[in-house]
Design a protein around this motif. Structure first.
Motif, PDB file in Angstrom:
ATOM      1  N   ARG A 172       0.835  -1.197   0.000  1.00 19.45           N
ATOM      2  CA  ARG A 172       0.000   0.000   0.000  1.00 19.45           C
ATOM      3  C   ARG A 172       0.873   1.250   0.000  1.00 19.45           C
ATOM      4  O   ARG A 172       2.004   1.223   0.484  1.00 19.45           O
ATOM      5  CB  ARG A 172      -0.941   0.005   1.215  1.00 19.45           C
ATOM      6  N   PHE A 173       0.302   2.343  -0.504  1.00 18.01           N
ATOM      7  CA  PHE A 173       1.089   3.553  -0.728  1.00 18.01           C
ATOM      8  C   PHE A 173       0.339   4.797  -0.264  1.00 18.01           C
ATOM      9  O   PHE A 173      -0.890   4.824  -0.204  1.00 18.01           O
ATOM     10  CB  PHE A 173       1.429   3.674  -2.216  1.00 18.01           C
ATOM     11  N   ASP A 174       1.104   5.824   0.042  1.00 17.04           N
ATOM     12  CA  ASP A 174       0.526   7.102   0.428  1.00 17.04           C
ATOM     13  C   ASP A 174       0.033   7.882  -0.784  1.00 17.04           C
ATOM     14  O   ASP A 174      -0.946   8.634  -0.693  1.00 17.04           O
ATOM     15  CB  ASP A 174       1.553   7.948   1.189  1.00 17.04           C
ATOM     16  N   VAL A 175       0.725   7.728  -1.896  1.00 14.91           N
ATOM     17  CA  VAL A 175       0.316   8.382  -3.143  1.00 14.91           C
ATOM     18  C   VAL A 175       0.587   7.436  -4.309  1.00 14.91           C
ATOM     19  O   VAL A 175       1.663   6.826  -4.389  1.00 14.91           O
ATOM     20  CB  VAL A 175       1.069   9.716  -3.383  1.00 14.91           C
ATOM     21  N   ILE A 176      -0.390   7.320  -5.183  1.00 13.64           N
ATOM     22  CA  ILE A 176      -0.216   6.592  -6.443  1.00 13.64           C
ATOM     23  C   ILE A 176      -0.376   7.610  -7.563  1.00 13.64           C
ATOM     24  O   ILE A 176      -1.380   8.337  -7.619  1.00 13.64           O
ATOM     25  CB  ILE A 176      -1.259   5.469  -6.613  1.00 13.64           C
ATOM     26  N   VAL A 177       0.610   7.695  -8.443  1.00  8.45           N
ATOM     27  CA  VAL A 177       0.519   8.557  -9.614  1.00  8.45           C
ATOM     28  C   VAL A 177       0.533   7.687 -10.865  1.00  8.45           C
ATOM     29  O   VAL A 177       1.161   6.627 -10.893  1.00  8.45           O
ATOM     30  CB  VAL A 177       1.678   9.585  -9.676  1.00  8.45           C
ATOM     31  N   ALA A 178      -0.178   8.152 -11.885  1.00  7.78           N
ATOM     32  CA  ALA A 178      -0.224   7.387 -13.136  1.00  7.78           C
ATOM     33  C   ALA A 178      -0.495   8.322 -14.304  1.00  7.78           C
ATOM     34  O   ALA A 178      -1.334   9.224 -14.202  1.00  7.78           O
ATOM     35  CB  ALA A 178      -1.316   6.313 -13.065  1.00  7.78           C
ATOM     36  N   ASN A 179       0.239   8.109 -15.370  1.00  7.24           N
ATOM     37  CA  ASN A 179      -0.016   8.781 -16.644  1.00  7.24           C
ATOM     38  C   ASN A 179      -0.234   7.667 -17.672  1.00  7.24           C
ATOM     39  O   ASN A 179       0.642   7.359 -18.474  1.00  7.24           O
ATOM     40  CB  ASN A 179       1.161   9.671 -17.034  1.00  7.24           C
ATOM     41  N   HIS A 237      -5.082  12.517 -17.577  1.00  3.13           N
ATOM     42  CA  HIS A 237      -6.050  12.027 -18.554  1.00  3.13           C
ATOM     43  C   HIS A 237      -6.201  13.028 -19.690  1.00  3.13           C
ATOM     44  O   HIS A 237      -5.573  14.097 -19.693  1.00  3.13           O
ATOM     45  CB  HIS A 237      -7.406  11.774 -17.882  1.00  3.13           C
ATOM     46  N   GLY A 238      -7.044  12.696 -20.649  1.00  6.32           N
ATOM     47  CA  GLY A 238      -7.267  13.547 -21.802  1.00  6.32           C
ATOM     48  C   GLY A 238      -8.084  14.788 -21.472  1.00  6.32           C
ATOM     49  O   GLY A 238      -8.738  14.875 -20.432  1.00  6.32           O
ATOM     50  N   TYR A 239      -8.062  15.738 -22.397  1.00  7.14           N
ATOM     51  CA  TYR A 239      -8.661  17.047 -22.129  1.00  7.14           C
ATOM     52  C   TYR A 239     -10.179  17.009 -22.001  1.00  7.14           C
ATOM     53  O   TYR A 239     -10.784  17.931 -21.444  1.00  7.14           O
ATOM     54  CB  TYR A 239      -8.253  18.045 -23.218  1.00  7.14           C
ATOM     55  N   GLN A 240     -10.828  15.933 -22.490  1.00  9.52           N
ATOM     56  CA  GLN A 240     -12.277  15.831 -22.395  1.00  9.52           C
ATOM     57  C   GLN A 240     -12.724  14.727 -21.425  1.00  9.52           C
ATOM     58  O   GLN A 240     -13.901  14.372 -21.388  1.00  9.52           O
ATOM     59  CB  GLN A 240     -12.882  15.547 -23.778  1.00  9.52           C
ATOM     60  N   GLN A 241     -11.812  14.203 -20.624  1.00  6.41           N
ATOM     61  CA  GLN A 241     -12.124  13.024 -19.816  1.00  6.41           C
ATOM     62  C   GLN A 241     -12.284  13.302 -18.326  1.00  6.41           C
ATOM     63  O   GLN A 241     -12.578  12.390 -17.553  1.00  6.41           O
ATOM     64  CB  GLN A 241     -11.029  11.963 -20.015  1.00  6.41           C
ATOM     65  N   ALA A 242     -12.113  14.535 -17.889  1.00  5.22           N
ATOM     66  CA  ALA A 242     -12.109  14.833 -16.461  1.00  5.22           C
ATOM     67  C   ALA A 242     -13.399  14.405 -15.772  1.00  5.22           C
ATOM     68  O   ALA A 242     -13.374  13.763 -14.711  1.00  5.22           O
ATOM     69  CB  ALA A 242     -11.854  16.318 -16.229  1.00  5.22           C
TER      70      ALA A 242
END
Length: 275
Positions: A172-179, A237-242
């Motif tokens: 487990r982690f304090d922060v998960i980042v993903a691109n 994420h993509g510009y229309q996916q928020a």
């Protein structure tokens, strides 16, 4: 043989002037100051041949970063090859958001999913030396590049090969980042701006007729099992996916769900927190 100044001028008639300058400097092994001050310095026949190949590749649309073998990100220089995506300035927002969420933790555990060239994990480790970093990627070639970048910047990272959370067990982690890949399979942009030269596995989930969110669904759906209490998941994420990504985050039971805008005022990153 011709001088480096003449080589720059000649190349500038065929490609962008800045691109030409950077390629000449790379081939000649000189700085911009050298190029100006010692413009008569001669290039060898081998160097001229190498420059010609690079100029032709640039004319063919190959990204400059691949020709130079490096790209800048968050004030650091990173090695890049066609095995990894070229880092984009808008992704620096992910770094800022992650740093803001771990600054009060003595030894934050951070996970970078789909690390690619390793720019996120390495930059986070460089800015937060106390962090315990793990990075995952499906591509062995990408992991080799990321490992080289970590070594170059002297950042300790545990690199794991696998599909998203698969190699992590119960960590487990304090922060998960993903691109992750988020461009739709048939998006015409995939044929523009040098993207045909970048790894398609890192750009699109490949789902014919899909919405580009397949990988994001996988990441969000299993995030709770790998976040510490109060931990954050942050996804580019993509510009229309928020809006769609926020919905997925809420459905996964995360709280404080929000989206953040990049320097172009585009909602570029969304995230949420485990209670």
């Amino acid at each position: 043989m011709i001088g480096i100044g003449d080589a720059w001028r000649s190349a500038s008639q065929r490609i962008d002037r800045l691109d030409a300058r950077l390629l000449v400097e790379r081939v000649a092994g000189c700085t911009h100051a050298d190029l100006i001050a010692h413009s008569a310095r001669l290039l060898s026949a081998a160097q001229l041949a190498t420059l010609e190949v690079l100029v032709r590749r640039r004319l063919g649309g190959e990204p400059l970063a691949y020709l130079l073998g490096s790209a800048g990100f968050y004030g650091l220089e990173f090695m890049v090859t066609p095995a990894v995506m070229i880092p984009r300035p808008e992704t620096e927002l992910l770094v800022d958001l992650a740093l803001a969420r771990v600054q009060s933790l003595p030894a934050p555990r951070i996970l970078d999913l789909g690390t690619g060239s390793g720019v996120l994990a390495v930059t986070l480790g460089w800015k937060c030396p106390a962090a315990v970093l793990t990075a995952v990627d499906l591509s062995p070639a990408a992991l080799a590049v990321a490992s080289g970048n970590a070594a170059m910047h002297e950042v300790a990272i545990n690199f794991l090969a696998g599909d998203w959370y698969a190699p992590l067990g119960e960590q487990r982690f304090d922060v998960i980042v993903a691109n992750p890949p988020y461009v739709t399979h048939a998006d015409p942009h995939l044929q523009q701006n040098g993207l045909p030269f970048e790894p398609q596995l890192a750009l699109t989930d490949g789902v014919v007729g899909g919405d580009g969110l397949a990988c994001i669904r996988d990441i969000v759906g299993s995030a709770a099992a790998h976040l510490r209490a109060g931990g954050w998941l942050l996804i580019e994420h993509g510009y229309q996916q928020a809006a769609a990504v926020r919905t997925l985050l809420c459905q996964a039971g995360l709280t404080e769900v929000a989206s953040w805008r990049d320097l172009s005022a585009i909602e570029r990153v969304s995230g949420g927190r485990l209670r």
